[in-house]
Design a protein around this motif. Structure first.
Motif, PDB file in Angstrom:
ATOM      1  N   UNK A   1      -6.904 -31.118  38.188  1.00 31.01           N
ATOM      2  CA  UNK A   1      -7.454 -29.764  38.290  1.00 31.01           C
ATOM      3  C   UNK A   1      -8.369 -29.620  39.488  1.00 31.01           C
ATOM      4  N   UNK A   2      -9.124 -30.664  39.804  1.00 28.05           N
ATOM      5  CA  UNK A   2     -10.024 -30.626  40.953  1.00 28.05           C
ATOM      6  C   UNK A   2      -9.236 -30.463  42.246  1.00 28.05           C
ATOM      7  N   UNK A   3      -8.137 -31.194  42.368  1.00 29.28           N
ATOM      8  CA  UNK A   3      -7.271 -31.115  43.547  1.00 29.28           C
ATOM      9  C   UNK A   3      -6.735 -29.686  43.716  1.00 29.28           C
ATOM     10  N   UNK A   4      -6.188 -29.134  42.635  1.00 26.87           N
ATOM     11  CA  UNK A   4      -5.619 -27.784  42.713  1.00 26.87           C
ATOM     12  C   UNK A   4      -6.701 -26.746  43.007  1.00 26.87           C
ATOM     13  N   UNK A   5      -7.876 -26.899  42.383  1.00 27.65           N
ATOM     14  CA  UNK A   5      -8.949 -25.925  42.589  1.00 27.65           C
ATOM     15  C   UNK A   5      -9.401 -25.892  44.041  1.00 27.65           C
ATOM     16  N   UNK A   6      -9.420 -27.057  44.693  1.00 26.67           N
ATOM     17  CA  UNK A   6      -9.825 -27.089  46.102  1.00 26.67           C
ATOM     18  C   UNK A   6      -8.846 -26.294  46.954  1.00 26.67           C
ATOM     19  N   UNK A   7      -7.557 -26.496  46.745  1.00 23.97           N
ATOM     20  CA  UNK A   7      -6.588 -25.759  47.569  1.00 23.97           C
ATOM     21  C   UNK A   7      -6.489 -24.301  47.161  1.00 23.97           C
TER      22      UNK A   7
ATOM     23  N   UNK B   1       5.717 -36.491  39.627  1.00 26.36           N
ATOM     24  CA  UNK B   1       4.749 -35.411  39.798  1.00 26.36           C
ATOM     25  C   UNK B   1       4.637 -34.989  41.268  1.00 26.36           C
ATOM     26  N   UNK B   2       4.871 -35.927  42.171  1.00 22.79           N
ATOM     27  CA  UNK B   2       4.828 -35.579  43.589  1.00 22.79           C
ATOM     28  C   UNK B   2       5.898 -34.554  43.939  1.00 22.79           C
ATOM     29  N   UNK B   3       7.076 -34.699  43.339  1.00 22.64           N
ATOM     30  CA  UNK B   3       8.190 -33.819  43.701  1.00 22.64           C
ATOM     31  C   UNK B   3       8.204 -32.517  42.906  1.00 22.64           C
ATOM     32  N   UNK B   4       7.764 -32.555  41.653  1.00 28.34           N
ATOM     33  CA  UNK B   4       7.836 -31.318  40.871  1.00 28.34           C
ATOM     34  C   UNK B   4       6.534 -30.523  40.874  1.00 28.34           C
ATOM     35  N   UNK B   5       5.447 -31.103  41.410  1.00 28.50           N
ATOM     36  CA  UNK B   5       4.167 -30.394  41.413  1.00 28.50           C
ATOM     37  C   UNK B   5       3.534 -30.335  42.802  1.00 28.50           C
ATOM     38  N   UNK B   6       3.325 -31.489  43.435  1.00 25.77           N
ATOM     39  CA  UNK B   6       2.568 -31.503  44.688  1.00 25.77           C
ATOM     40  C   UNK B   6       3.384 -30.932  45.848  1.00 25.77           C
ATOM     41  N   UNK B   7       4.625 -31.364  46.003  1.00 27.40           N
ATOM     42  CA  UNK B   7       5.436 -30.847  47.114  1.00 27.40           C
ATOM     43  C   UNK B   7       5.640 -29.324  47.018  1.00 27.40           C
ATOM     44  N   UNK B   8       5.960 -28.773  45.836  1.00 26.98           N
ATOM     45  CA  UNK B   8       6.090 -27.314  45.752  1.00 26.98           C
ATOM     46  C   UNK B   8       4.803 -26.560  46.100  1.00 26.98           C
ATOM     47  N   UNK B   9       3.644 -27.149  45.774  1.00 17.96           N
ATOM     48  CA  UNK B   9       2.387 -26.498  46.117  1.00 17.96           C
ATOM     49  C   UNK B   9       2.273 -26.297  47.617  1.00 17.96           C
ATOM     50  N   UNK B  10       2.581 -27.346  48.395  1.00 18.85           N
ATOM     51  CA  UNK B  10       2.425 -27.247  49.848  1.00 18.85           C
ATOM     52  C   UNK B  10       3.591 -26.510  50.497  1.00 18.85           C
ATOM     53  N   UNK B  11       4.741 -26.492  49.833  1.00 14.24           N
ATOM     54  CA  UNK B  11       5.829 -25.631  50.300  1.00 14.24           C
ATOM     55  C   UNK B  11       5.420 -24.168  50.158  1.00 14.24           C
ATOM     56  N   UNK B  12       4.759 -23.841  49.054  1.00 15.70           N
ATOM     57  CA  UNK B  12       4.266 -22.480  48.849  1.00 15.70           C
ATOM     58  C   UNK B  12       3.255 -22.087  49.939  1.00 15.70           C
ATOM     59  N   UNK B  13       2.435 -23.047  50.360  1.00 15.57           N
ATOM     60  CA  UNK B  13       1.444 -22.797  51.402  1.00 15.57           C
ATOM     61  C   UNK B  13       2.053 -22.856  52.801  1.00 15.57           C
TER      62      UNK B  13
END
Length: 204
Positions: A91-97, A124-136
């Motif tokens: 949650x801390x990671x997501x809140x920062x971005x 989790x890297x492929x289904x959560x983290x990568x999509x986050x930065x693709x969105x950005x």
């Protein structure tokens, strides 16, 4: 060149920070091999937790958080590392971005990585983290690095690279992307430019 590392580890010492440091070293080596020198700034989110919460509530970042946001948005390349909780980023990671302008990372090269207790959390890297930065609209390097507890010190086998090999490959990919993006250049809002940059990458 400016390399910014975002570590969302919660403990001291932290395996998340250890992985972040190894990735940063690999990226700097890759840049040096391409004739570039990079300065590195580390953003420890654990130290900014209260400031992030304050910003989410008030809409105004305290000075330390403002400096961290500036370090991320002004970087020529990013390394972001999160522990995995409940099969996703912390949650801390997501809140920062969440407090960074959604357009601030457009076209920016980003290496994503994570740590967890077992390898079953690696997706989790492929289904959560990568999509986050693709969105950005960041440019995420192909190799994502996950480090489970058993990966530390592992050399891998004939079918799978060990952690050191994955770190070297991901660092080289980030360095290649940073090297083809001129320092301080504002990214063009054209996906074909990014496709061309990726097509031009050559890894040793």
């Amino acid at each position: 060149m400016k390399l910014t590392v975002v570590s969302a580890g919660l403990s001291t010492p932290s395996s998340t920070r250890l992985l972040a440091d190894r990735l940063a070293e690999s990226a700097r080596d890759g840049l040096a091999g391409r004739g570039h020198e990079a300065s590195t700034e580390v953003v420890e989110l654990r130290e900014l937790a209260g400031d992030i919460a304050h910003h989410l509530v008030t809409g105004f970042p305290p000075p330390r958080l403002s400096a961290a946001i500036d370090a991320v948005t002004a970087a020529d390349g990013l390394i972001v590392v999160t522990p995995v909780f409940a099969a996703s980023y912390s949650g801390l990671f997501k809140s920062f971005f969440d407090v960074i302008d959604p357009d601030a990372l457009t076209g920016k090269p980003v290496l994503i990585a994570a740590t967890g207790g077992t390898a079953r959390h690696s997706l989790a890297l492929e289904h959560a983290v990568r999509p986050l930065f693709a969105y950005l609209r960041a440019v995420v390097v192909p190799t994502a690095v996950f480090a489970a507890s058993e990966d530390w010190g592992s050399g891998g086998d004939e079918y799978t690279d060990g952690l050191p090999g994955r770190v070297r490959r991901a660092g080289a990919e980030l360095a290649a992307l940073m090297a083809v993006r001129p320092v301080g250049e504002e990214p063009e809002d054209d996906v074909t430019v990014l496709e061309r940059q990726l097509a031009d990458l050559r890894f040793d």
